[in-house]
Design an enzyme around this catalytic site. Structure first.
Site, short mmCIF file in Angstrom:
data_model
loop_
_atom_site.label_atom_id
_atom_site.label_comp_id
_atom_site.label_asym_id
_atom_site.label_seq_id
_atom_site.Cartn_x
_atom_site.Cartn_y
_atom_site.Cartn_z
N ASP A 119 0.79 -1.25 0.00
CA ASP A 119 0.00 0.00 0.00
C ASP A 119 0.82 1.30 0.00
O ASP A 119 0.56 2.21 0.80
CB ASP A 119 -0.96 0.01 1.21
CG ASP A 119 -1.99 -1.12 1.14
OD1 ASP A 119 -1.95 -1.93 0.19
OD2 ASP A 119 -2.82 -1.21 2.07
N HIS A 150 -17.44 2.67 0.43
CA HIS A 150 -16.99 1.46 1.13
C HIS A 150 -17.43 1.45 2.60
O HIS A 150 -17.41 2.49 3.27
CB HIS A 150 -15.46 1.35 1.04
CG HIS A 150 -14.95 0.01 1.44
ND1 HIS A 150 -14.21 -0.19 2.58
CD2 HIS A 150 -15.12 -1.20 0.88
CE1 HIS A 150 -13.93 -1.49 2.69
NE2 HIS A 150 -14.46 -2.11 1.66
N LYS A 152 -6.97 -4.92 -3.29
CA LYS A 152 -7.74 -5.53 -2.19
C LYS A 152 -8.65 -4.49 -1.58
O LYS A 152 -8.40 -3.30 -1.72
CB LYS A 152 -6.78 -6.08 -1.14
CG LYS A 152 -5.96 -4.98 -0.48
CD LYS A 152 -5.01 -5.48 0.55
CE LYS A 152 -4.13 -4.38 1.09
NZ LYS A 152 -4.85 -3.33 1.84
N CYS A 155 -2.18 -2.90 7.57
CA CYS A 155 -2.08 -3.77 6.40
C CYS A 155 -0.80 -4.61 6.38
O CYS A 155 -0.82 -5.76 5.95
CB CYS A 155 -2.25 -2.96 5.12
SG CYS A 155 -3.97 -2.38 4.98
#
Ligand code: VGL
Ligand code: ZN
Length: 220
Positions: free
Chosen positions: A24, A68, A122, A167
């Site tokens: 990321d 989201h 993802k 993450c």
């Protein structure tokens, strides 16, 4: 179990079964981004050096639809960094970030991403967040990365990027669960560090049998 993450003895030499996994490295996680990781931009040149040295490199991209379920904006009355109970368990709410196709979701343009052989996205399912590069936050839905890396013949995975306590942490743990050796390149990562999350992450990675290393230890 030990609290401290074990020190990786050193690669000997890096070979065909070693892969650098860059997590990321996106604009929204940089200090001027929507979900800033303090000092996050400092890892970019360091990761470029690592990417030059590794025989293989893959990268991930957090990649959310605009509405989201991990965004505080999707939950009226709730604020960023609060925790809600999602159908799959506790979920931290975040500022809108890494929306598919936006500049914030793009990889930092100083990152030499040309060396990445795969860029895995993802977090694209509207109702499930995915910190881990391997398994979404419902802890069931696979991203497909373990199969890919296994099929490529990789045995040792070396992790760098953002953020150490979200993450990177979940990716390292899941790498262990999937049967890979996992090495956290500590100074090639930066943390968000919400309410002790970095200390918890270091303990969880240690308990999972991950190892720690540094850029100098790996590159000499
Ligand atoms: C991340 C929070 C939300 C990360 C992604 O890359 O660590 N953290 N989405
Ligand atoms: Zn996210």
């Amino acid at each position: 179990m030990s609290n401290a993450i074990g020190r990786f003895a050193g690669p000997g030499s890096l070979g065909e079964s070693d892969c650098l996994v860059v997590i990321d490295l996106q604009n929204d996680f940089m200090p001027s981004g929507a979900l800033p990781v303090p000092d996050g931009d400092a890892v970019v040149p360091v990761i470029n050096r690592l990417a030059e040295a590794f025989p293989h490199v893959v990268a991930t991209q957090d990649w959310h639809p605009a509405d989201h379920s991990s965004f505080a904006s999707a939950h009226p009355g709730r604020g960023a960094f609060e925790t809600i109970e999602a159908p799959y368990g506790p979920q931290t709410l975040w500022p809108d970030h890494c929306v598919q196709g936006t500049e914030g979701a793009a990889l930092h343009n100083g990152f030499a991403s040309a060396r990445a052989e795969l860029i895995l996205r993802k977090g694209f399912r509207p109702d499930i967040d995915s910190y881990s590069a391997f398994t979404e936050n419902d802890r069931k839905t696979p991203t497909g990365l373990a199969g890919y890396l296994r099929e490529r013949g990789f045995k040792r995975l070396f992790f760098a990027g953002l953020a150490t306590d979200y993450c990177v942490r979940w990716s390292v743990e899941d790498a262990r669960t999937a049967g890979f050796e996992a090495v956290l390149i500590e100074d090639a990562c930066r943390a968000i560090d919400l309410a002790g999350s970095l200390a918890a992450a270091m303990k969880a990675m240690a308990d999972a049998g991950a190892m720690s290393s540094s850029v100098d230890a790996l590159l000499g």
